[in-house]
Design a protein around this motif. Structure first.
Motif, PDB file in Angstrom:
ATOM      1  N   ALA A 158      28.356   5.430  86.905  1.00 36.66           N
ATOM      2  CA  ALA A 158      29.279   6.509  86.541  1.00 36.66           C
ATOM      3  C   ALA A 158      29.370   7.541  87.670  1.00 36.66           C
ATOM      4  N   PHE A 159      28.233   7.915  88.265  1.00 31.88           N
ATOM      5  CA  PHE A 159      28.261   8.891  89.354  1.00 31.88           C
ATOM      6  C   PHE A 159      28.999   8.350  90.574  1.00 31.88           C
ATOM      7  N   VAL A 160      28.819   7.078  90.874  1.00 36.53           N
ATOM      8  CA  VAL A 160      29.532   6.468  92.000  1.00 36.53           C
ATOM      9  C   VAL A 160      31.024   6.452  91.722  1.00 36.53           C
ATOM     10  N   MET A 161      31.413   6.130  90.508  1.00 35.84           N
ATOM     11  CA  MET A 161      32.841   6.102  90.183  1.00 35.84           C
ATOM     12  C   MET A 161      33.436   7.506  90.213  1.00 35.84           C
ATOM     13  N   ILE A 162      32.708   8.488  89.731  1.00 35.42           N
ATOM     14  CA  ILE A 162      33.195   9.876  89.805  1.00 35.42           C
ATOM     15  C   ILE A 162      33.370  10.296  91.259  1.00 35.42           C
ATOM     16  N   TYR A 163      32.386   9.947  92.093  1.00 34.31           N
ATOM     17  CA  TYR A 163      32.488  10.268  93.514  1.00 34.31           C
ATOM     18  C   TYR A 163      33.714   9.602  94.144  1.00 34.31           C
ATOM     19  N   ALA A 164      33.929   8.325  93.800  1.00 39.03           N
ATOM     20  CA  ALA A 164      35.055   7.578  94.371  1.00 39.03           C
ATOM     21  C   ALA A 164      36.385   8.205  93.941  1.00 39.03           C
ATOM     22  N   VAL A 165      36.506   8.583  92.708  1.00 41.90           N
ATOM     23  CA  VAL A 165      37.766   9.157  92.212  1.00 41.90           C
ATOM     24  C   VAL A 165      38.022  10.518  92.846  1.00 41.90           C
ATOM     25  N   ARG A 166      36.980  11.323  92.970  1.00 43.50           N
ATOM     26  CA  ARG A 166      37.153  12.668  93.526  1.00 43.50           C
ATOM     27  C   ARG A 166      37.451  12.656  95.023  1.00 43.50           C
ATOM     28  N   HIS A 167      37.007  11.600  95.722  1.00 41.14           N
ATOM     29  CA  HIS A 167      37.202  11.551  97.167  1.00 41.14           C
ATOM     30  C   HIS A 167      38.303  10.576  97.578  1.00 41.14           C
TER      31      HIS A 167
END
Length: 57
Positions: A46-55
């Motif tokens: 989930a944290f990796v996906m949040i990072y990917a979406v935000r960047h």
């Protein structure tokens, strides 16, 4: 008069029950470990996906 001794089957049943309970406790501990690792992994994804979406550009 001496007290009668319990039959040998009673001791065997008791040790078998203790072994079964010990094995059940061990397996339950493994289930909790697997659950903890699974939940930890879900959070990492989930944290990796949040990072990917935000960047994402």
């Amino acid at each position: 008069m001496a007290a009668p001794t319990p039959p040998a089957d009673d001791d065997d049943d008791r040790t078998a029950e203790q072994q079964r309970l010990s094995l059940e406790k061990k397996r339950e501990r493994y289930v909790w470990y697997y659950l903890a690792y699974f939940l930890f992994g879900i959070h990492i994804v989930a944290f990796v996906m949040i990072y990917a979406v935000r960047h994402a550009k």
